[in-house]
Design a protein around this motif. Sequence first.
Motif, PDB file in Angstrom:
ATOM      1  N   GLU A   1      -7.550   0.288  11.956  1.00 42.69           N
ATOM      2  CA  GLU A   1      -6.666   1.420  11.681  1.00 42.69           C
ATOM      3  C   GLU A   1      -5.733   1.600  12.866  1.00 42.69           C
ATOM      4  N   LEU A   2      -4.442   1.539  12.596  1.00 47.32           N
ATOM      5  CA  LEU A   2      -3.411   1.766  13.605  1.00 47.32           C
ATOM      6  C   LEU A   2      -2.681   3.049  13.232  1.00 47.32           C
ATOM      7  N   THR A   3      -2.558   3.972  14.175  1.00 52.30           N
ATOM      8  CA  THR A   3      -1.885   5.235  13.901  1.00 52.30           C
ATOM      9  C   THR A   3      -0.947   5.587  15.049  1.00 52.30           C
ATOM     10  N   ALA A   4      -0.022   6.487  14.763  1.00 51.27           N
ATOM     11  CA  ALA A   4       0.847   6.988  15.835  1.00 51.27           C
ATOM     12  C   ALA A   4       0.006   7.704  16.883  1.00 51.27           C
ATOM     13  N   GLU A   5      -1.098   8.316  16.482  1.00 49.50           N
ATOM     14  CA  GLU A   5      -1.948   9.060  17.418  1.00 49.50           C
ATOM     15  C   GLU A   5      -2.808   8.143  18.285  1.00 49.50           C
ATOM     16  N   ASN A   6      -3.414   7.101  17.697  1.00 48.78           N
ATOM     17  CA  ASN A   6      -4.288   6.255  18.529  1.00 48.78           C
ATOM     18  C   ASN A   6      -3.505   5.204  19.316  1.00 48.78           C
ATOM     19  N   ARG A   7      -2.263   4.966  18.930  1.00 44.99           N
ATOM     20  CA  ARG A   7      -1.340   4.087  19.659  1.00 44.99           C
ATOM     21  C   ARG A   7      -1.886   2.684  19.918  1.00 44.99           C
ATOM     22  N   ARG A   8      -2.837   2.260  19.120  1.00 44.28           N
ATOM     23  CA  ARG A   8      -3.368   0.904  19.236  1.00 44.28           C
ATOM     24  C   ARG A   8      -2.362  -0.109  18.713  1.00 44.28           C
ATOM     25  N   ALA A   9      -2.546  -1.356  19.150  1.00 44.48           N
ATOM     26  CA  ALA A   9      -1.807  -2.480  18.578  1.00 44.48           C
ATOM     27  C   ALA A   9      -2.813  -3.570  18.228  1.00 44.48           C
ATOM     28  N   LEU A  10      -2.456  -4.397  17.276  1.00 46.89           N
ATOM     29  CA  LEU A  10      -3.291  -5.529  16.886  1.00 46.89           C
ATOM     30  C   LEU A  10      -2.535  -6.810  17.215  1.00 46.89           C
ATOM     31  N   PHE A  11      -3.180  -7.697  17.991  1.00 42.48           N
ATOM     32  CA  PHE A  11      -2.609  -9.005  18.274  1.00 42.48           C
ATOM     33  C   PHE A  11      -3.060  -9.954  17.175  1.00 42.48           C
ATOM     34  N   VAL A  12      -2.086 -10.557  16.484  1.00 42.76           N
ATOM     35  CA  VAL A  12      -2.334 -11.448  15.360  1.00 42.76           C
ATOM     36  C   VAL A  12      -1.984 -12.875  15.791  1.00 42.76           C
ATOM     37  N   PRO A  13      -2.977 -13.753  15.941  1.00 43.64           N
ATOM     38  CA  PRO A  13      -2.688 -15.135  16.339  1.00 43.64           C
ATOM     39  C   PRO A  13      -1.963 -15.906  15.236  1.00 43.64           C
ATOM     40  N   ALA A  14      -1.412 -17.048  15.610  1.00 40.92           N
ATOM     41  CA  ALA A  14      -0.804 -17.952  14.626  1.00 40.92           C
ATOM     42  C   ALA A  14      -1.869 -18.378  13.616  1.00 40.92           C
ATOM     43  N   TYR A  15      -1.430 -18.637  12.402  1.00 39.24           N
ATOM     44  CA  TYR A  15      -2.274 -19.100  11.297  1.00 39.24           C
ATOM     45  C   TYR A  15      -3.235 -18.031  10.792  1.00 39.24           C
ATOM     46  N   PHE A  16      -2.868 -16.770  10.987  1.00 37.22           N
ATOM     47  CA  PHE A  16      -3.576 -15.656  10.376  1.00 37.22           C
ATOM     48  C   PHE A  16      -2.618 -14.988   9.393  1.00 37.22           C
ATOM     49  N   ALA A  17      -3.060 -14.790   8.152  1.00 35.51           N
ATOM     50  CA  ALA A  17      -2.270 -14.002   7.210  1.00 35.51           C
ATOM     51  C   ALA A  17      -2.377 -12.545   7.641  1.00 35.51           C
ATOM     52  N   HIS A  18      -1.270 -11.828   7.552  1.00 37.80           N
ATOM     53  CA  HIS A  18      -1.202 -10.450   8.037  1.00 37.80           C
ATOM     54  C   HIS A  18      -0.650  -9.536   6.946  1.00 37.80           C
ATOM     55  N   GLY A  19      -1.264  -8.350   6.831  1.00 37.23           N
ATOM     56  CA  GLY A  19      -0.740  -7.342   5.922  1.00 37.23           C
ATOM     57  C   GLY A  19      -1.260  -5.973   6.314  1.00 37.23           C
ATOM     58  N   PHE A  20      -0.616  -4.949   5.777  1.00 36.64           N
ATOM     59  CA  PHE A  20      -1.103  -3.596   6.035  1.00 36.64           C
ATOM     60  C   PHE A  20      -0.846  -2.698   4.848  1.00 36.64           C
ATOM     61  N   GLN A  21      -1.596  -1.585   4.825  1.00 37.54           N
ATOM     62  CA  GLN A  21      -1.414  -0.551   3.814  1.00 37.54           C
ATOM     63  C   GLN A  21      -1.257   0.783   4.521  1.00 37.54           C
ATOM     64  N   THR A  22      -0.238   1.536   4.095  1.00 35.44           N
ATOM     65  CA  THR A  22       0.004   2.837   4.712  1.00 35.44           C
ATOM     66  C   THR A  22      -0.992   3.869   4.191  1.00 35.44           C
ATOM     67  N   LEU A  23      -1.404   4.752   5.090  1.00 38.33           N
ATOM     68  CA  LEU A  23      -2.367   5.800   4.743  1.00 38.33           C
ATOM     69  C   LEU A  23      -1.690   7.137   4.484  1.00 38.33           C
ATOM     70  N   VAL A  24      -0.464   7.294   4.974  1.00 38.01           N
ATOM     71  CA  VAL A  24       0.302   8.530   4.786  1.00 38.01           C
ATOM     72  C   VAL A  24       1.754   8.176   4.496  1.00 38.01           C
ATOM     73  N   ASP A  25       2.492   9.130   3.947  1.00 36.98           N
ATOM     74  CA  ASP A  25       3.924   8.944   3.709  1.00 36.98           C
ATOM     75  C   ASP A  25       4.658   8.760   5.035  1.00 36.98           C
ATOM     76  N   ASP A  26       5.831   8.159   4.964  1.00 44.91           N
ATOM     77  CA  ASP A  26       6.742   8.011   6.105  1.00 44.91           C
ATOM     78  C   ASP A  26       6.094   7.319   7.301  1.00 44.91           C
ATOM     79  N   THR A  27       5.480   6.176   7.045  1.00 45.49           N
ATOM     80  CA  THR A  27       4.820   5.401   8.098  1.00 45.49           C
ATOM     81  C   THR A  27       5.744   4.285   8.578  1.00 45.49           C
ATOM     82  N   GLU A  28       5.785   4.098   9.902  1.00 47.93           N
ATOM     83  CA  GLU A  28       6.592   3.037  10.498  1.00 47.93           C
ATOM     84  C   GLU A  28       5.723   2.153  11.380  1.00 47.93           C
ATOM     85  N   ALA A  29       5.999   0.857  11.328  1.00 50.43           N
ATOM     86  CA  ALA A  29       5.310  -0.119  12.173  1.00 50.43           C
ATOM     87  C   ALA A  29       6.345  -0.986  12.864  1.00 50.43           C
ATOM     88  N   ILE A  30       6.038  -1.362  14.099  1.00 50.74           N
ATOM     89  CA  ILE A  30       6.878  -2.279  14.863  1.00 50.74           C
ATOM     90  C   ILE A  30       6.077  -3.550  15.089  1.00 50.74           C
TER      91      ILE A  30
END
Length: 192
Positions: free
Chosen positions: A102-131
């Motif tokens: 779980e990545l949130t604006a509050e916990n400010r965590r990041a996930l490092f995704v190595p090469a050859y990993f499929a990546h996806g996410f699902q938003t938990l609240v409206d108006d969510t932004e990811a960098i």
Amino acid sequence: MRIERTAIEGVAIVELERREDDRGFFARTYDRAEFEAAGLEPAVEQCNLSYNHSAGTLRGMHLQVAPHPETKLVRCVRGALVDIIVDLRPDSPTRLQHVAVELTAENRRALFVPAYFAHGFQTLVDDTEAIYQVSGAYTPRAERGLRHDDPDLALPWPMAATVISDKDRSWPLLAERPASDFDPLEEQETSA
């Protein structure tokens, strides 16, 4: 920064070390030397922003094959999301296993995704932004994907997808695709 390794080799969660005072706080979000010291590929060639109107929006599962593989550092800067990655490295003992964070604006965590990993996410609240900080340029012919609802993966999405692109909905199931689908591309020779 604190770089926490996960059970899958090469995957890491990046926690901020905040320096707080009356103004608020300051934290370094990326440091090439610290990533290298942790054994992570720190190259950044491109940065992307994803804005999502509605809770339940699902993006993914994407990756690029060689010779255009990508590493990513993904951070939620507004709202909240669940980020899931799947190991597709050919000889990995954790092939087809996943990590969900779980990545949130509050916990400010990041996930490092190595090469050859499929990546996806699902938003938990409206108006969510990811960098995303990405190690390589988007190369459409190298893009591959997994179905978010593939029964062979049983990914732990927190809710039914409310919004998903036609492309992401139509990736073939693992059982329907040739094993060579994730092999490196043969580069076309061009004559001068």
